[in-house]
Design an enzyme around this catalytic site. Structure first.
Site, PDB file in Angstrom:
ATOM      1  CE1 TYR A  53      64.433  -6.153 -61.205  1.00  0.00           C
ATOM      2  CE2 TYR A  53      66.401  -7.434 -61.696  1.00  0.00           C
ATOM      3  CZ  TYR A  53      65.022  -7.323 -61.629  1.00  0.00           C
ATOM      4  OH  TYR A  53      64.230  -8.389 -61.995  1.00  0.00           O
ATOM      5  NE  ARG A  56      63.122  -0.611 -65.561  1.00  0.00           N
ATOM      6  CZ  ARG A  56      64.100  -0.455 -66.446  1.00  0.00           C
ATOM      7  NH1 ARG A  56      65.002  -1.397 -66.618  1.00  0.00           N
ATOM      8  NH2 ARG A  56      64.209   0.646 -67.156  1.00  0.00           N
ATOM      9  CD  GLN A  86      50.959 -10.219 -60.096  1.00  0.00           C
ATOM     10  OE1 GLN A  86      51.413 -11.043 -60.873  1.00  0.00           O
ATOM     11  NE2 GLN A  86      49.819  -9.600 -60.328  1.00  0.00           N
ATOM     12  CG  ASN A  87      53.077  -3.494 -59.483  1.00  0.00           C
ATOM     13  OD1 ASN A  87      53.102  -4.413 -60.297  1.00  0.00           O
ATOM     14  ND2 ASN A  87      52.149  -2.561 -59.472  1.00  0.00           N
ATOM     15  CB  VAL A  88      59.630  -4.670 -57.529  1.00  0.00           C
ATOM     16  CG1 VAL A  88      59.447  -6.184 -57.566  1.00  0.00           C
ATOM     17  CG2 VAL A  88      59.962  -4.144 -58.927  1.00  0.00           C
ATOM     18  CG  ASP A  89      55.720   0.422 -58.188  1.00  0.00           C
ATOM     19  OD1 ASP A  89      55.005   0.464 -57.163  1.00  0.00           O
ATOM     20  OD2 ASP A  89      55.240   0.214 -59.322  1.00  0.00           O
ATOM     21  CG  HIS A 104      56.496 -10.969 -57.935  1.00  0.00           C
ATOM     22  ND1 HIS A 104      55.791 -10.741 -59.094  1.00  0.00           N
ATOM     23  CD2 HIS A 104      56.137 -12.227 -57.531  1.00  0.00           C
ATOM     24  CE1 HIS A 104      55.040 -11.807 -59.380  1.00  0.00           C
ATOM     25  NE2 HIS A 104      55.226 -12.703 -58.445  1.00  0.00           N
ATOM     26  N   GLY A 170      44.962  -4.389 -63.022  1.00  0.00           N
ATOM     27  CA  GLY A 170      46.151  -4.212 -63.864  1.00  0.00           C
ATOM     28  C   GLY A 170      47.145  -5.348 -63.847  1.00  0.00           C
ATOM     29  CB  THR A 171      47.808  -8.447 -62.777  1.00  0.00           C
ATOM     30  OG1 THR A 171      48.523  -9.665 -63.055  1.00  0.00           O
ATOM     31  CG2 THR A 171      46.517  -8.771 -62.051  1.00  0.00           C
TER      32      THR A 171
HETATM   33  P1  OAD Z   1      51.842  -7.623 -67.180  1.00  0.00           P
HETATM   34  O1  OAD Z   1      52.692  -6.715 -67.990  1.00  0.00           O
HETATM   35  O2  OAD Z   1      51.868  -9.069 -67.491  1.00  0.00           O
HETATM   36  O3  OAD Z   1      50.334  -7.160 -67.344  1.00  0.00           O
HETATM   37  C1  OAD Z   1      49.980  -5.807 -67.177  1.00  0.00           C
HETATM   38  C2  OAD Z   1      48.483  -5.706 -67.268  1.00  0.00           C
HETATM   39  O4  OAD Z   1      48.160  -4.333 -67.049  1.00  0.00           O
HETATM   40  C3  OAD Z   1      47.888  -6.098 -68.625  1.00  0.00           C
HETATM   41  O5  OAD Z   1      46.801  -6.981 -68.417  1.00  0.00           O
HETATM   42  C4  OAD Z   1      47.433  -4.763 -69.221  1.00  0.00           C
HETATM   43  O6  OAD Z   1      46.236  -4.899 -69.993  1.00  0.00           O
HETATM   44  C5  OAD Z   1      47.155  -3.962 -67.963  1.00  0.00           C
HETATM   45  N1  OAD Z   1      47.223  -2.494 -68.128  1.00  0.00           N
HETATM   46  C6  OAD Z   1      47.926  -1.759 -69.009  1.00  0.00           C
HETATM   47  N2  OAD Z   1      47.739  -0.436 -68.803  1.00  0.00           N
HETATM   48  C7  OAD Z   1      46.883  -0.340 -67.751  1.00  0.00           C
HETATM   49  C8  OAD Z   1      46.294   0.753 -67.061  1.00  0.00           C
HETATM   50  N3  OAD Z   1      46.545   2.043 -67.384  1.00  0.00           N
HETATM   51  N4  OAD Z   1      45.453   0.494 -66.030  1.00  0.00           N
HETATM   52  C9  OAD Z   1      45.188  -0.804 -65.685  1.00  0.00           C
HETATM   53  N5  OAD Z   1      45.708  -1.870 -66.300  1.00  0.00           N
HETATM   54  C10 OAD Z   1      46.542  -1.649 -67.327  1.00  0.00           C
HETATM   55  O7  OAD Z   1      52.174  -7.354 -65.650  1.00  0.00           O
HETATM   56  P2  OAD Z   1      51.887  -8.247 -64.372  1.00  0.00           P
HETATM   57  O8  OAD Z   1      50.618  -9.020 -64.542  1.00  0.00           O
HETATM   58  O9  OAD Z   1      52.034  -7.382 -63.193  1.00  0.00           O
HETATM   59  O10 OAD Z   1      57.403 -10.614 -62.223  1.00  0.00           O
HETATM   60  O11 OAD Z   1      53.114  -9.249 -64.427  1.00  0.00           O
HETATM   61  C11 OAD Z   1      53.285 -10.179 -63.410  1.00  0.00           C
HETATM   62  C12 OAD Z   1      54.749 -10.426 -63.166  1.00  0.00           C
HETATM   63  O12 OAD Z   1      55.414 -10.761 -64.364  1.00  0.00           O
HETATM   64  C13 OAD Z   1      55.511  -9.222 -62.648  1.00  0.00           C
HETATM   65  O13 OAD Z   1      55.410  -9.037 -61.270  1.00  0.00           O
HETATM   66  C14 OAD Z   1      56.918  -9.543 -63.043  1.00  0.00           C
HETATM   67  C15 OAD Z   1      56.626  -9.976 -64.457  1.00  0.00           C
HETATM   68  O14 OAD Z   1      57.559 -10.601 -65.134  1.00  0.00           O
HETATM   69  C16 OAD Z   1      58.646 -10.553 -61.710  1.00  0.00           C
HETATM   70  O15 OAD Z   1      59.392  -9.608 -61.836  1.00  0.00           O
HETATM   71  C17 OAD Z   1      59.011 -11.782 -60.952  1.00  0.00           C
END
Ligand code: OAD
Length: 229
Positions: A53, A56, A86-89, A104, A170-171
């Protein structure tokens, strides 16, 4: 003003230079998620977790908000915007958004391992073994790890249930309970999804999918949202 609730994930920060989680081939900056983001990982090797971390946090301090974050902040001129991230930034904050729920947790806060109510800001980029709370217990990142409860989920769910418009950016929607928030929205509520790799979302009514990066995709969404004012 209409209420616009936005759920964001790692993809909105990708163009700022912060890698997403699941695009990285199953490893998160070279680590298994369970080693660096779980209570078990912390008990096994707190130095590794703190260092992970720290790196990060250092990286997050170096990068800047991108067009996606900035368009969301601008939408406050037209909507009552609530961001559930869900982002920690802190890129939504630095882009100028005013109502942000960090589901998160935050990279920039530490928390006592003895009393979870003791939370402190982290001003530099390092948190180390030996850094303790006022009760003398080791500090950990104030981040929700896998297997831990998500304290802000009920507040987030209430906002989502009140949304006139719901936007997801973006999730991968792989992680619950965040991924379930969509089911709090009304049937008629317009819903938008911006993600270059968006999967189909069967059973979700009134949904517009924009398969694009956050920067350009958010400009497209903004134009569509302004038609709904
Ligand atoms: P993921 O890495 O699972 O998913 C990221 C998403 O962003 C994917 O669907 C990509 O297609 C998309 N993506 C990539 N580049 C992009 C761009 N330029 N613009 C828009 N979208 C783009 O991340 P999260 O869904 O945020 O938890 O993950 C959820 C949680 O899992 C996080 O908060 C973290 C992780 O493990 C904890 O730390 C508890």
């Amino acid at each position: 003003m209409k209420k616009l609730v936005v759920l964001t994930g790692a993809g909105i920060s990708a163009e700022s230079g912060i890698p997403t989680f699941r695009d990285a081939g199953g490893l998160w900056e070279g680590h298994r998620v369970e080693d660096v983001a779980s209570p078990e990982g912390w008990h096994r090797n707190p130095e590794l977790v703190l260092d992970f971390y720290n790196q990060r946090r250092k990286k997050a301090r170096e990068v800047q908000p991108n067009r996606g974050h900035l368009v969301l902040a601008q939408l406050e001129d037209h909507f009552n915007v609530v961001i559930v991230t869900q982002n920690v930034d802190d890129l939504h904050e630095r882009a100028g958004s005013s109502t942000i729920i960090h589901l998160h947790g935050s990279l920039f806060e530490s928390r006592s391992t003895a009393d979870e109510k003791l939370i402190y800001p982290i001003s530099g980029w390092e948190l180390n073994v030996g850094d303790v709370c006022e009760k003398g217990s080791q500090l950990r990142p104030n981040i929700v790890w896998f297997g831990e409860l998500v304290p802000m989920i009920e507040v987030a769910a209430r906002h989502v249930s009140e949304a006139d418009i719901f936007l997801v950016v973006g999730t991968s929607l792989h992680v619950y309970p965040a991924a379930g928030l969509i089911h709090e929205t009304g049937y008629d509520v317009p819903k938008f999804l911006v993600d270059p790799n968006a999967a189909d979302w069967p059973g979700i009514s009134n949904l517009t999918v924009i398969r694009d990066k956050a920067s350009t995709g958010m400009e497209l969404v903004k134009a569509k949202l302004l038609e709904l004012i």
